[in-house]
Scaffold this active site. Structure first.
Site, PDB file in Angstrom:
ATOM      1  N   LYS A  54       1.834  -3.953   6.566  1.00 52.75           N
ATOM      2  CA  LYS A  54       2.355  -3.869   5.194  1.00 52.75           C
ATOM      3  C   LYS A  54       3.872  -3.685   5.209  1.00 52.75           C
ATOM      4  CE  LYS A  54      -1.557  -4.381   3.082  1.00 52.75           C
ATOM      5  NZ  LYS A  54      -1.889  -5.713   2.599  1.00 52.75           N
ATOM      6  N   SER A  86       0.832  -1.200   0.000  1.00 54.36           N
ATOM      7  CA  SER A  86       0.000   0.000   0.000  1.00 54.36           C
ATOM      8  C   SER A  86       0.869   1.252   0.000  1.00 54.36           C
ATOM      9  CB  SER A  86      -0.855  -0.007   1.275  1.00 54.36           C
ATOM     10  OG  SER A  86      -1.433   1.247   1.508  1.00 54.36           O
ATOM     11  N   TYR A 127      -2.352  -1.405  10.792  1.00 60.04           N
ATOM     12  CA  TYR A 127      -2.535  -1.930   9.424  1.00 60.04           C
ATOM     13  C   TYR A 127      -1.314  -1.583   8.571  1.00 60.04           C
ATOM     14  CZ  TYR A 127      -3.899  -1.752   4.507  1.00 60.04           C
ATOM     15  OH  TYR A 127      -3.909  -1.874   3.145  1.00 60.04           O
TER      16      TYR A 127
END
Ligand code: NAD
Ligand code: UD1
Length: 336
Positions: free
Chosen positions: A153, A124, A149
């Site tokens: 990644k 992302s 989150y």
């Protein structure tokens, strides 16, 4: 060629599966429907007229995953499966670290045991953090995220890089997505968030259809042309097509390759509202409130590396993205 797609029933995964089936690839999907519905599989078949192989499994289920790898001659894995709600990752970090990290580690171990060493991973733009300057380039330093989150990644990118370092047979493609919008032109598949949407477009379409009274715009004091946050919105079908190109690149190279998948253009929240209203002849009531913690002012890609090395480019404009998002929402007011 046989492609295993984890999370293939989700928003980006389902659009990618369609591109793969249309390209006559054998597709195996593993998904546990933790954030998707079985109906998406019928829709994929309606759109493509083709069959896929589906397993309703958690990627953490080592025995089930091993069986799948033993039953099929898998050439490459596209790994979408994971949780993605930023706010929830702040309130339930263990849920996020567990699913995203443990799930991926089991997947990688099973791949290694079965000598499948080609993987494309959904990363992302969030890995660029809060200090890099736009446009974001793949060579920039990463290492700071504003939420769990985002850290999943960052850590998964690192795990995949370490794995490739340890064994040169691995070929790893890290795709850093910017902000996907829109839906397949049929209006049969699209983004179907469970509960209150976190992201701008699904919230906006729920306002447009009357499910929510107004859109809340997070902040109007950013250093941008109208004070609202700027992002690089990319049509989900073109994002999906980027995966086809990434497969070709992955199979032809070893080691790690990182690509931004974005358009290179930035639009503000007010740009989105205005374009959506114009494209679809609807009015979006909205209210400006405080900034959302963790948001940055401006994020957009330098997509030139993907343009050149993947021979891929995103052309669809915001107007089309807004039309396609609305087409999907109108046809499916309650999702799948
Ligand atoms: P999504 O939630 O629609 O799709 C993810 C799919 O994975 C869902 O169908 C879910 O049921 C499945 N899944 C989750 N955990 C699983 C598990 N343990 N086992 C099996 N299946 C599991 O999300 P999306 O928008 O399609 O995103 C796909 C990937 O791209 C995610 O990794 C996400 O973090 C990443 N990403 C998304 C965006 C975005 O804006 N949508 C941006 C950047 C990166
Ligand atoms: C968010 C995540 C990012 C993740 C991506 C995809 C944060 C900080 N970042 O990106 O890590 O990869 O989603 O899941 O959450 N906005 C509003 N009102 C809304 C919703 C959003 O004004 O109701 C604004 C935001 O402030 C931002 C823009 O719209 O300026 C886009 O927001 P969003 O769709 O949530 O995406 P990102 O924040 O870019």
């Amino acid at each position: 060629m046989t492609v295993l797609v984890t999370g293939g029933a989700g928003y980006i995964g389902s659009h990618t599966v369609i591109e793969l089936l249309n390209d006559n690839q054998e597709v195996i999907v593993v998904d546990n429907f933790s954030n998707s519905k079985p109906e998406v599989l019928n829709r994929i078949q309606m759109i493509t007229g083709k069959q896929l192989i589906f397993y309703e499994k958690n990627i953490e289920d080592r025995m089930a995953m091993d069986k799948i790898f033993k039953q099929h001659a898998i050439d490459i894995v596209i790994h979408f499966a994971g949780y993605k709600a930023v706010g929830e990752s702040v309130t339930q970090p263990l849920k996020y670290y567990h699913n995203n990290l443990s799930g991926t580690i089991v997947l990688l171990e099973v791949m290694q045991e079965n000598q499948v060493k080609n993987i494309i991973f959904s990363s992302s733009a969030t890995v660029y953090g809060e200090t890099n300057r736009v446009p974001f380039k793949e060579t920039m330093t990463t290492g700071e995220a504003s939420n769990p989150y985002g850290y999943t990644k960052l850590v998964l990118e690192k795990i995949l890089q370490d794995l490739s370092q340890s064994d040169p047979d691995w070929s790893v493609t890290l795709l850093r997505y910017f902000n996907p919008l829109g839906a397949h032109e049929s209006g049969l598949i699209g983004e179907d968030p469970q509960g209150i949407p976190n992201n701008l477009m699904p919230y906006l379409t729920q306002v447009a259809i009357g499910k929510r009274p107004k859109l809340l715009v997070f902040g109007k004091d950013y250093p941008t042309h109208d004070g609202t946050g700027v992002r690089d919105y990319i049509h989900v079908v073109e994002l999906a097509q980027g995966h086809q190109k990434a497969i070709k690149h992955n199979l032809e190279h070893q080691g790690v390759a990182i690509f931004n998948l974005g358009t290179g253009h930035g639009y503000s929240v007010l740009d989105i509202i205005k374009t959506f209203e114009k494209a679809n002849q609807v009015t979006i009531p909205y209210e400006i409130i405080d900034r959302r913690p963790g948001d940055i002012a401006i994020a957009y890609a330098d997509p030139s590396k993907a343009n050149e090395e993947l021979d891929w480019e995103a052309f669809k404009d915001l107007y089309t993205m807004c039309q396609d998002s609305w087409h999907w929402q109108k046809k499916n007011p309650d999702g799948f």
